[in-house]
Design a protein around this motif. Structure first.
Motif, PDB file in Angstrom:
ATOM      1  N   ALA A  69       0.829  -1.207   0.000  1.00 49.18           N
ATOM      2  CA  ALA A  69       0.000   0.000   0.000  1.00 49.18           C
ATOM      3  C   ALA A  69       0.862   1.254   0.000  1.00 49.18           C
ATOM      4  O   ALA A  69       0.535   2.246  -0.667  1.00 49.18           O
ATOM      5  N   ALA A  70       1.967   1.232   0.740  1.00 42.28           N
ATOM      6  CA  ALA A  70       2.868   2.380   0.755  1.00 42.28           C
ATOM      7  C   ALA A  70       3.472   2.622  -0.622  1.00 42.28           C
ATOM      8  O   ALA A  70       3.606   3.767  -1.073  1.00 42.28           O
ATOM      9  N   LEU A  71       3.845   1.552  -1.313  1.00 45.68           N
ATOM     10  CA  LEU A  71       4.403   1.689  -2.657  1.00 45.68           C
ATOM     11  C   LEU A  71       3.359   2.209  -3.637  1.00 45.68           C
ATOM     12  O   LEU A  71       3.668   2.994  -4.531  1.00 45.68           O
ATOM     13  N   ASP A  72       2.112   1.794  -3.461  1.00 44.36           N
ATOM     14  CA  ASP A  72       1.058   2.308  -4.328  1.00 44.36           C
ATOM     15  C   ASP A  72       0.829   3.793  -4.057  1.00 44.36           C
ATOM     16  O   ASP A  72       0.611   4.582  -4.981  1.00 44.36           O
ATOM     17  N   ASP A  73       0.886   4.183  -2.800  1.00 48.48           N
ATOM     18  CA  ASP A  73       0.762   5.588  -2.447  1.00 48.48           C
ATOM     19  C   ASP A  73       1.892   6.392  -3.088  1.00 48.48           C
ATOM     20  O   ASP A  73       1.665   7.470  -3.654  1.00 48.48           O
ATOM     21  N   ASP A  74       3.106   5.861  -3.029  1.00 54.36           N
ATOM     22  CA  ASP A  74       4.261   6.507  -3.637  1.00 54.36           C
ATOM     23  C   ASP A  74       4.072   6.625  -5.148  1.00 54.36           C
ATOM     24  O   ASP A  74       4.352   7.664  -5.754  1.00 54.36           O
ATOM     25  N   ARG A  75       3.574   5.567  -5.766  1.00 55.19           N
ATOM     26  CA  ARG A  75       3.347   5.570  -7.214  1.00 55.19           C
ATOM     27  C   ARG A  75       2.329   6.636  -7.607  1.00 55.19           C
ATOM     28  O   ARG A  75       2.502   7.345  -8.607  1.00 55.19           O
ATOM     29  N   GLN A  76       1.274   6.795  -6.823  1.00 54.07           N
ATOM     30  CA  GLN A  76       0.232   7.749  -7.173  1.00 54.07           C
ATOM     31  C   GLN A  76       0.684   9.191  -6.962  1.00 54.07           C
ATOM     32  O   GLN A  76       0.210  10.093  -7.664  1.00 54.07           O
TER      33      GLN A  76
ATOM     34  N   HIS B  16      12.255   6.082   1.116  1.00 53.24           N
ATOM     35  CA  HIS B  16      11.549   6.697  -0.006  1.00 53.24           C
ATOM     36  C   HIS B  16      10.045   6.475   0.080  1.00 53.24           C
ATOM     37  O   HIS B  16       9.260   7.382  -0.213  1.00 53.24           O
ATOM     38  N   SER B  17       9.609   5.283   0.459  1.00 52.80           N
ATOM     39  CA  SER B  17       8.184   4.956   0.419  1.00 52.80           C
ATOM     40  C   SER B  17       7.437   5.316   1.699  1.00 52.80           C
ATOM     41  O   SER B  17       6.249   5.640   1.653  1.00 52.80           O
ATOM     42  N   LEU B  18       8.125   5.277   2.847  1.00 49.00           N
ATOM     43  CA  LEU B  18       7.449   5.521   4.120  1.00 49.00           C
ATOM     44  C   LEU B  18       7.820   6.846   4.755  1.00 49.00           C
ATOM     45  O   LEU B  18       7.120   7.313   5.658  1.00 49.00           O
ATOM     46  N   GLY B  19       8.912   7.444   4.328  1.00 50.33           N
ATOM     47  CA  GLY B  19       9.305   8.711   4.912  1.00 50.33           C
ATOM     48  C   GLY B  19       9.638   8.574   6.391  1.00 50.33           C
ATOM     49  O   GLY B  19      10.167   7.561   6.838  1.00 50.33           O
ATOM     50  N   ASP B  20       9.277   9.600   7.169  1.00 46.46           N
ATOM     51  CA  ASP B  20       9.657   9.606   8.582  1.00 46.46           C
ATOM     52  C   ASP B  20       8.624   8.909   9.469  1.00 46.46           C
ATOM     53  O   ASP B  20       8.639   9.056  10.684  1.00 46.46           O
ATOM     54  N   ARG B  21       7.732   8.126   8.833  1.00 46.82           N
ATOM     55  CA  ARG B  21       6.716   7.418   9.611  1.00 46.82           C
ATOM     56  C   ARG B  21       7.071   5.944   9.835  1.00 46.82           C
ATOM     57  O   ARG B  21       6.242   5.156  10.275  1.00 46.82           O
ATOM     58  N   GLN B  22       8.300   5.584   9.553  1.00 51.92           N
ATOM     59  CA  GLN B  22       8.691   4.180   9.697  1.00 51.92           C
ATOM     60  C   GLN B  22       8.488   3.669  11.126  1.00 51.92           C
ATOM     61  O   GLN B  22       8.012   2.552  11.330  1.00 51.92           O
ATOM     62  N   GLN B  23       8.850   4.484  12.111  1.00 54.65           N
ATOM     63  CA  GLN B  23       8.731   4.048  13.490  1.00 54.65           C
ATOM     64  C   GLN B  23       7.267   3.825  13.875  1.00 54.65           C
ATOM     65  O   GLN B  23       6.930   2.860  14.575  1.00 54.65           O
ATOM     66  N   ASP B  24       6.392   4.709  13.416  1.00 53.46           N
ATOM     67  CA  ASP B  24       4.965   4.558  13.715  1.00 53.46           C
ATOM     68  C   ASP B  24       4.397   3.297  13.082  1.00 53.46           C
ATOM     69  O   ASP B  24       3.572   2.593  13.683  1.00 53.46           O
ATOM     70  N   ILE B  25       4.812   3.032  11.853  1.00 55.42           N
ATOM     71  CA  ILE B  25       4.355   1.811  11.193  1.00 55.42           C
ATOM     72  C   ILE B  25       4.868   0.588  11.944  1.00 55.42           C
ATOM     73  O   ILE B  25       4.126  -0.381  12.155  1.00 55.42           O
TER      74      ILE B  25
ATOM     75  N   ASN C  68      -2.903  -1.554  -7.247  1.00 57.40           N
ATOM     76  CA  ASN C  68      -4.285  -1.172  -6.938  1.00 57.40           C
ATOM     77  C   ASN C  68      -5.105  -2.360  -6.472  1.00 57.40           C
ATOM     78  O   ASN C  68      -5.876  -2.278  -5.509  1.00 57.40           O
ATOM     79  N   ARG C  69      -4.951  -3.477  -7.154  1.00 59.35           N
ATOM     80  CA  ARG C  69      -5.692  -4.683  -6.770  1.00 59.35           C
ATOM     81  C   ARG C  69      -5.252  -5.175  -5.403  1.00 59.35           C
ATOM     82  O   ARG C  69      -6.083  -5.616  -4.592  1.00 59.35           O
ATOM     83  N   GLU C  70      -3.956  -5.114  -5.149  1.00 61.94           N
ATOM     84  CA  GLU C  70      -3.447  -5.571  -3.860  1.00 61.94           C
ATOM     85  C   GLU C  70      -4.019  -4.732  -2.722  1.00 61.94           C
ATOM     86  O   GLU C  70      -4.423  -5.265  -1.687  1.00 61.94           O
TER      87      GLU C  70
ATOM     88  N   PHE D 211      -4.152   5.563   2.975  1.00 68.74           N
ATOM     89  CA  PHE D 211      -2.912   5.814   2.246  1.00 68.74           C
ATOM     90  C   PHE D 211      -3.104   6.820   1.121  1.00 68.74           C
ATOM     91  O   PHE D 211      -2.184   7.526   0.745  1.00 68.74           O
ATOM     92  N   SER D 212      -4.280   6.869   0.530  1.00 65.47           N
ATOM     93  CA  SER D 212      -4.493   7.713  -0.641  1.00 65.47           C
ATOM     94  C   SER D 212      -5.195   9.017  -0.306  1.00 65.47           C
ATOM     95  O   SER D 212      -5.747   9.665  -1.175  1.00 65.47           O
TER      96      SER D 212
END
Length: 204
Positions: A43-50, A95-104, A157-159, A177-178
């Protein structure tokens, strides 16, 4: 289960013990954490793609051809001889999660019973594997042996749609995410998703 998540889980099943040894978890905890981490990363990669897919596309085309999938044991043990750019899980997460890695990591840890450090290590291990799978899928879908980023977009998107409906434990993250906003900021996107999911202060 969506195609990519199913393929990744099947591929990783034979590596659960090896991954667990690296993150300090038993097989059941490791399997549970993997099953939660995969849709979150997708989902994070899809957010990055969009938001701006140029960086993701370039990474998939140049650094992730799927060769990592041919020797997962070697990758996990550090003996596969792969390019550092291919195995740079920390860079993919930045690149995909930014500074939210710890929260995730905290959110996923709450679901799997692992601490944030173990989840962070797991995410860094899984990110190059996921990118390798996406790179291979893009090459297999391209005409004339070329790379098809449109196929990657459809797949992600399907995932994400499937993850929302089949994994309610992390649905609060995936559904937001979107929402928009800058990656890693407190305004929308992953930031809002995790603030809502954790129900607390984003600066914890």
């Amino acid at each position: 289960m969506a195609e990519l998540s199913s393929s990744l889980q099947s591929l990783l099943e034979g590596q659960v013990d090896r991954i667990g040894a690296q993150i300090g978890a038993d097989p059941n905890q490791t399997r549970s954490a993997i099953n939660a981490a995969l849709p979150t990363l997708l989902a994070a990669l899809d957010d990055d793609r969009q938001r701006d897919g140029s960086g993701l596309r370039q990474a998939l085309e140049t650094d992730h051809d799927g060769s990592i999938l041919d020797d997962l044991a070697g990758y996990l043990d550090g003996t596969a001889g792969l390019s550092p750019r291919t195995t740079n899980g920390a860079g993919i997460l930045r690149h995909s999660l930014g500074d939210r890695q710890q929260d995730i990591a905290q959110a996923l840890g709450a679901k799997s019973g692992l601490n944030a450090g173990s989840i962070g290590s797991l995410l860094a291990l899984l990110a190059p594997i996921i990118m390798g799978m996406l790179g291979r899928k893009g090459r297999s879908g391209g005409s004339g042996g070329g790379f098809s980023f449109d196929d990657i977009g459809d797949l992600l998107n399907r995932e994400k749609s499937d993850a929302r409906s089949s994994n309610p434990d992390i649905g609060d993250i995936l559904d937001k995410f979107s929402k928009g906003g800058k990656r890693g900021s407190a305004e929308g996107g992953i930031g809002d998703a995790l603030d809502s999911f954790l129900g607390g202060d984003k600066n914890r």
